[in-house]
Design a protein around this motif. Structure first.
Motif, short mmCIF file in Angstrom:
data_model
loop_
_atom_site.label_atom_id
_atom_site.label_comp_id
_atom_site.label_asym_id
_atom_site.label_seq_id
_atom_site.Cartn_x
_atom_site.Cartn_y
_atom_site.Cartn_z
N ILE A 269 -55.01 7.91 -57.79
CA ILE A 269 -54.10 6.77 -58.52
C ILE A 269 -53.73 7.24 -59.85
CG2 ILE A 269 -53.68 4.26 -59.20
CD1 ILE A 269 -55.08 3.72 -56.59
N GLU A 270 -54.74 7.73 -60.50
CA GLU A 270 -54.66 8.27 -62.02
C GLU A 270 -53.78 9.33 -61.97
OE1 GLU A 270 -58.72 9.00 -62.70
OE2 GLU A 270 -59.45 7.01 -63.04
N ALA A 271 -53.79 10.25 -60.90
CA ALA A 271 -52.64 11.42 -61.08
C ALA A 271 -51.37 10.79 -60.75
CB ALA A 271 -53.19 12.53 -60.02
N LEU A 272 -51.15 10.03 -59.81
CA LEU A 272 -49.92 9.46 -59.61
C LEU A 272 -49.27 8.56 -60.97
CD1 LEU A 272 -47.73 8.24 -57.77
CD2 LEU A 272 -49.16 6.48 -57.13
N ASP A 273 -50.48 7.73 -61.60
CA ASP A 273 -50.03 7.21 -62.77
C ASP A 273 -49.46 8.01 -63.89
OD1 ASP A 273 -49.83 4.64 -64.20
OD2 ASP A 273 -51.63 5.06 -65.22
N ARG A 274 -49.84 9.17 -63.91
CA ARG A 274 -49.71 10.06 -64.94
C ARG A 274 -48.15 10.76 -64.64
NH1 ARG A 274 -55.23 11.38 -64.93
NH2 ARG A 274 -54.82 13.24 -63.50
N TRP A 275 -47.98 11.11 -63.38
CA TRP A 275 -46.83 11.67 -63.05
C TRP A 275 -45.78 10.49 -63.13
CZ3 TRP A 275 -43.34 10.30 -59.16
CH2 TRP A 275 -42.15 11.35 -58.83
N LEU A 276 -45.90 9.16 -62.81
CA LEU A 276 -44.89 8.36 -62.89
C LEU A 276 -44.34 8.27 -64.47
CD1 LEU A 276 -46.00 5.57 -60.53
CD2 LEU A 276 -44.01 6.84 -60.33
N GLU A 277 -45.38 8.21 -65.37
CA GLU A 277 -45.17 8.15 -66.80
C GLU A 277 -44.45 9.42 -67.38
OE1 GLU A 277 -45.44 6.84 -70.65
OE2 GLU A 277 -45.96 5.65 -68.66
N GLN B 40 -54.77 15.61 -53.63
CA GLN B 40 -53.34 15.60 -53.81
C GLN B 40 -52.69 14.44 -53.55
OE1 GLN B 40 -52.52 18.96 -50.73
NE2 GLN B 40 -51.42 19.98 -52.71
N VAL B 41 -51.62 14.19 -54.35
CA VAL B 41 -50.67 13.04 -53.98
C VAL B 41 -49.34 13.60 -53.63
CG1 VAL B 41 -49.35 11.29 -55.04
CG2 VAL B 41 -51.91 11.53 -55.63
N GLY B 42 -48.64 13.13 -52.69
CA GLY B 42 -47.36 13.41 -52.05
C GLY B 42 -46.49 12.45 -52.48
N VAL B 43 -45.32 12.97 -53.03
CA VAL B 43 -44.10 12.23 -53.54
C VAL B 43 -42.72 12.56 -52.81
CG1 VAL B 43 -42.77 11.05 -55.33
CG2 VAL B 43 -45.48 11.68 -55.68
N VAL B 44 -42.07 11.85 -52.08
CA VAL B 44 -40.65 11.97 -52.09
C VAL B 44 -39.83 11.14 -52.61
CG1 VAL B 44 -41.27 13.28 -49.70
CG2 VAL B 44 -40.83 10.83 -49.82
N ARG B 45 -38.51 11.35 -53.15
CA ARG B 45 -37.81 10.41 -53.74
C ARG B 45 -36.67 10.61 -52.68
NH1 ARG B 45 -35.62 13.18 -58.74
NH2 ARG B 45 -34.31 11.04 -58.62
N LEU B 46 -36.20 9.32 -52.13
CA LEU B 46 -34.95 9.34 -51.32
C LEU B 46 -33.87 8.42 -51.97
CD1 LEU B 46 -38.04 8.66 -49.40
CD2 LEU B 46 -36.32 9.22 -47.74
N ALA B 47 -32.64 8.70 -51.31
CA ALA B 47 -31.66 7.97 -52.17
C ALA B 47 -30.44 7.68 -50.97
CB ALA B 47 -30.97 8.53 -53.24
N GLY B 48 -29.61 6.62 -51.06
CA GLY B 48 -28.56 6.60 -50.36
C GLY B 48 -28.89 5.35 -49.09
N TRP B 49 -27.60 4.77 -48.80
CA TRP B 49 -27.61 3.82 -47.70
C TRP B 49 -26.43 3.77 -46.93
CZ3 TRP B 49 -31.31 0.34 -46.48
CH2 TRP B 49 -30.83 -0.77 -45.62
N PRO B 50 -26.64 3.57 -45.49
CA PRO B 50 -27.71 3.22 -44.72
C PRO B 50 -28.90 4.22 -44.51
CG PRO B 50 -26.07 3.12 -43.47
CD PRO B 50 -25.61 3.65 -44.79
#
Length: 264
Positions: free
Chosen positions: A48-56, A17-27
């Motif tokens: 890394i291949e799975a991450l690459d496909r997801w980013l694409e 598995q690959v875990g991904v979280v998107r975070l936004a905001g400051w501070p």
């Protein structure tokens, strides 16, 4: 996919598995998305291949990322203090220590998490090819890698301030592996007295007995407080002297790991 201002990624590469979280905001960043991506295999290349496909597919690029590696993809050692060495000599000492523990380490790259002055340090190693392939993946999408750490190192840096007094152990259990460090000191003046990585069950029934045995192997007369990162265990799965550091029961293990690396 449109990106929010100051958005960044937390990524965890794990067997299967690959875990991904998107975070936004400051501070104070907030989580705007999280997901676990299935990987058809257990190697870091497949992750890394799975991450690459997801980013694409997601069209993500032009932002920063913090990456956490499963401890299965790293090796660990603790190093005695030697403040008289220059940088080149220190690197040679690190490489010699890893060769002593693991044999031939050509093709690996090493990092040191500096300890307190006069005290031992924590060192880790990952395959150089892993670093190169991840760098290539990010460069294609103009993603800047802000940090790359094994989970044990990321977890220690994230939670070390929660360990307050007396001898203790710090353990990280994930992906069928356990990395355990034995600590000495008073107050928050900690230093490493031992470090061990092993494969083994990480369920709530097996983990307490394993940690009790390891405390004896580390030279403790009785099991000291053991501070545990074990994503996926239930909130009440562990009891004294084991203490869970992260309240992450609503998160899958790879997502919890990704969030740990991103919330430094």
């Amino acid at each position: 996919m449109s990106l929010l201002p100051t958005e960044r990624l937390g990524i965890a590469l794990c067997p299967g598995q690959v875990g991904v979280v998107r975070l936004a905001g400051w501070p104070r960043a907030r989580v705007v998305d999280r997901q676990a991506i299935s990987v058809a295999g257990t190697t870091w290349r497949e992750a890394i291949e799975a991450l690459d496909r997801w980013l694409e597919t997601a069209g993500i690029g032009k932002l920063t990322a913090d990456v956490v590696l499963s401890n299965r993809y790293a090796r660990f050692a603790w190093l005695p203090w030697n403040g008289d060495l220059d940088t080149g000599e220190q690197q040679a000492l690190v490489e010699a220590r890893f060769r002593e523990l693991y044999g031939d380490m050509r093709g690996w790259t090493f990092g040191i998490d500096p300890g307190r002055y006069g005290q031992p340090s924590l060192a880790s190693a990952v395959e150089r090819a892993l670093v190169d392939e991840l760098k290539s993946c990010f460069e294609r999408r103009r993603i800047a890698c802000r940090s790359l750490q094994p989970y044990f190192v990321a977890g220690w840096n994230r939670w070390r301030r929660q360990i307050e007094s007396g001898p203790a152990m710090f353990a990280v259990a994930e992906s069928g592996s356990i990395v355990l460090g034995a600590l000495e000191g008073q107050g928050k003046q900690w230093y490493w007295r031992g470090l061990r990585a092993m494969l083994g069950q990480t369920d709530a029934e097996t983990l307490p007995a394993l940690l009790a045995r390891e405390s004896l192997l580390q030279g403790f007369a009785e099991t000291p407080p053991c501070h545990v990162l074990a994503p996926g265990l239930g909130r009440h799965a562990l009891s004294s002297p084991l203490r869970r550091l992260a309240d992450d029961d609503d998160l899958s293990a790879p997502v919890a790991m990704a969030l740990c690396g991103a919330q430094r």
